[in-house]
Design a protein around this motif. Structure first.
Motif, mmCIF file in Angstrom:
data_model
loop_
_atom_site.group_PDB
_atom_site.id
_atom_site.type_symbol
_atom_site.label_atom_id
_atom_site.label_comp_id
_atom_site.label_asym_id
_atom_site.label_seq_id
_atom_site.Cartn_x
_atom_site.Cartn_y
_atom_site.Cartn_z
ATOM 1 N N LEU A 247 0.636 -0.950 -0.089
ATOM 2 C CA LEU A 247 0.148 0.233 0.061
ATOM 3 C C LEU A 247 0.953 1.434 -0.051
ATOM 4 N N ALA A 248 1.858 1.226 0.853
ATOM 5 C CA ALA A 248 2.799 2.231 0.773
ATOM 6 C C ALA A 248 3.607 2.559 -0.453
ATOM 7 N N ILE A 249 4.059 1.495 -1.154
ATOM 8 C CA ILE A 249 4.766 1.647 -2.456
ATOM 9 C C ILE A 249 3.583 2.137 -3.629
ATOM 10 N N THR A 250 2.212 1.828 -3.353
ATOM 11 C CA THR A 250 1.209 2.306 -4.238
ATOM 12 C C THR A 250 0.979 3.628 -4.317
ATOM 13 N N ARG A 251 1.073 4.157 -3.044
ATOM 14 C CA ARG A 251 0.868 5.547 -2.534
ATOM 15 C C ARG A 251 1.705 6.649 -3.415
ATOM 16 N N ILE A 252 3.173 5.980 -3.231
ATOM 17 C CA ILE A 252 4.217 6.556 -3.906
ATOM 18 C C ILE A 252 4.276 6.779 -5.240
ATOM 19 N N ARG A 253 3.720 5.851 -5.802
ATOM 20 C CA ARG A 253 3.657 5.530 -7.210
ATOM 21 C C ARG A 253 2.597 6.360 -7.914
ATOM 22 N N ALA A 254 1.346 6.709 -7.005
ATOM 23 C CA ALA A 254 0.183 7.603 -7.239
ATOM 24 C C ALA A 254 0.722 8.745 -7.230
ATOM 25 N N VAL A 255 1.785 9.310 -6.338
ATOM 26 C CA VAL A 255 2.243 10.806 -6.550
ATOM 27 C C VAL A 255 3.256 10.805 -7.666
ATOM 28 N N GLU A 256 4.068 9.869 -7.925
ATOM 29 C CA GLU A 256 5.008 10.001 -8.865
ATOM 30 C C GLU A 256 4.640 10.163 -10.265
ATOM 31 N N HIS A 257 3.239 9.727 -10.439
ATOM 32 C CA HIS A 257 3.011 9.775 -12.087
ATOM 33 C C HIS A 257 1.698 10.458 -11.664
ATOM 34 N N SER A 258 1.235 11.261 -10.684
ATOM 35 C CA SER A 258 -0.082 11.975 -10.937
ATOM 36 C C SER A 258 -1.276 11.014 -11.238
#
Length: 309
Positions: A247-258
């Motif tokens: 879940l933490a990795i997914t949150r980072i990916r959401a920010v990284e790629h908007s």
């Protein structure tokens, strides 16, 4: 986390190392530098919102058991997701989303499963995006398949980033020398092309489990879609930190790629996440559950995507 939209996961890692290095020796000067760094990061603007959305029902159907033998009864896993969908689908949705391994028996080889999928989508008049294990020339493929309202296969994405030791054995000859049991393992076949599902005119890109940690693959999917769907199966790692870490990795990916992301798991944690990494809703683990949410659409590129895309 806004730093991720500028420099990706490497920037976040570098910032973490910097703070850790400064904390090795605890002095007033170093604490001041850390405080200034955190204040500066807060001035990085959030990712801008896009326009439009699709309304999705995510079904976390659970599994009959957990651990390495979670899928010893593949038909039962399918039945759980089918029945949970009928229970939870009370309104109108643009699509229903099932996790990885929700259908672990190839519907093309089991007519009763294909018939159930057709019956379900026709009954609910809603497309279904499901995690399916299908077979090609005797070898398994880990797929994300979009079924239409009439149960026909609309688009099929085959997982490109296979999990070592989970879906294939690297250095097979060496592994077989170490353990003869390695000969009994049938490697999955990887896909070789990007496929994006189209739901109500929106482009939704599937990411299957382990692919989430592969920078180039996630970027490729994000730049060619308006939102992401992460389909995963956490049953093997029940009662560990794996689900929370993912879940933490997914949150980072959401920010990284908007990109807004729906992450759906067999046993949890499933979650809707906005394009600034905020968890909008989530399930608990090891239960049958569901989420309903609007996955907002966005085609904007972050700085790191413009730089590397």
């Amino acid at each position: 986390m806004p730093i991720v939209s500028l420099g990706g996961v490497l920037a976040l890692s570098a910032f973490t190392v910097l703070v850790a290095t400064l904390l090795i020796e605890f002095t007033a000067k170093r604490v001041l530098i850390i405080a200034i760094a955190f204040i500066a990061i807060n001035f990085i603007p959030n990712n801008p919102q896009g326009s439009g959305s699709v309304r999705l029902l995510a079904v976390q159907g659970n599994t009959p058991s957990v651990g390495l033998d979670f899928n010893s009864r593949a038909q039962a896993v399918f039945n759980l997701h089918r029945d949970a969908t009928r229970e939870f689908a009370q309104k109108t949705y643009d699509a229903i989303v099932w996790p990885e391994n929700a259908i672990d028996i190839d519907p093309r080889q089991f007519p009763e499963v294909a018939a159930d999928i057709t019956s379900l989508t026709k009954e609910l008049q809603t497309p279904l995006i499901a995690g399916v294990v299908q077979r090609r020339e005797g070898s398994p493929e880990n797929a994300s398949i979009a079924y239409s309202k009439t149960g026909t296969r609309e688009s099929v994405y085959i997982k490109r980033g296979l999990t070592p030791f989970g879906e294939y054995i690297p250095l097979r000859k060496l592994a077989e020398l170490v353990s003869p049991l390695a000969r009994n393992v049938n490697d999955f076949v990887s896909g070789n092309e990007r496929v994006v599902h189209t739901i109500s005119g929106a482009k939704l890109a599937p990411i299957i489990c382990y692919e989430l940690i592969q920078d180039d693959l996630v970027r490729d999917m994000a730049l060619n879609s308006q939102a992401l769907i992460v389909q995963t199966n956490s049953a093997t790692f029940s009662d560990t930190a794996q689900s929370a870490q993912q879940l933490a990795i997914t949150r980072i990916r959401a920010v990284e790629h908007s990109r807004y992301i729906l992450s759906v798991s067999t046993i949890g944690i499933s979650a809707f996440i906005d394009n600034n990494g905020r968890v909008l809703s989530q399930t608990r683990e090891n239960i049958k559950s569901f989420l309903v949410g609007d996955l907002e659409l966005n085609s904007k590129k972050t700085f790191i995507d413009r730089l590397l895309g």
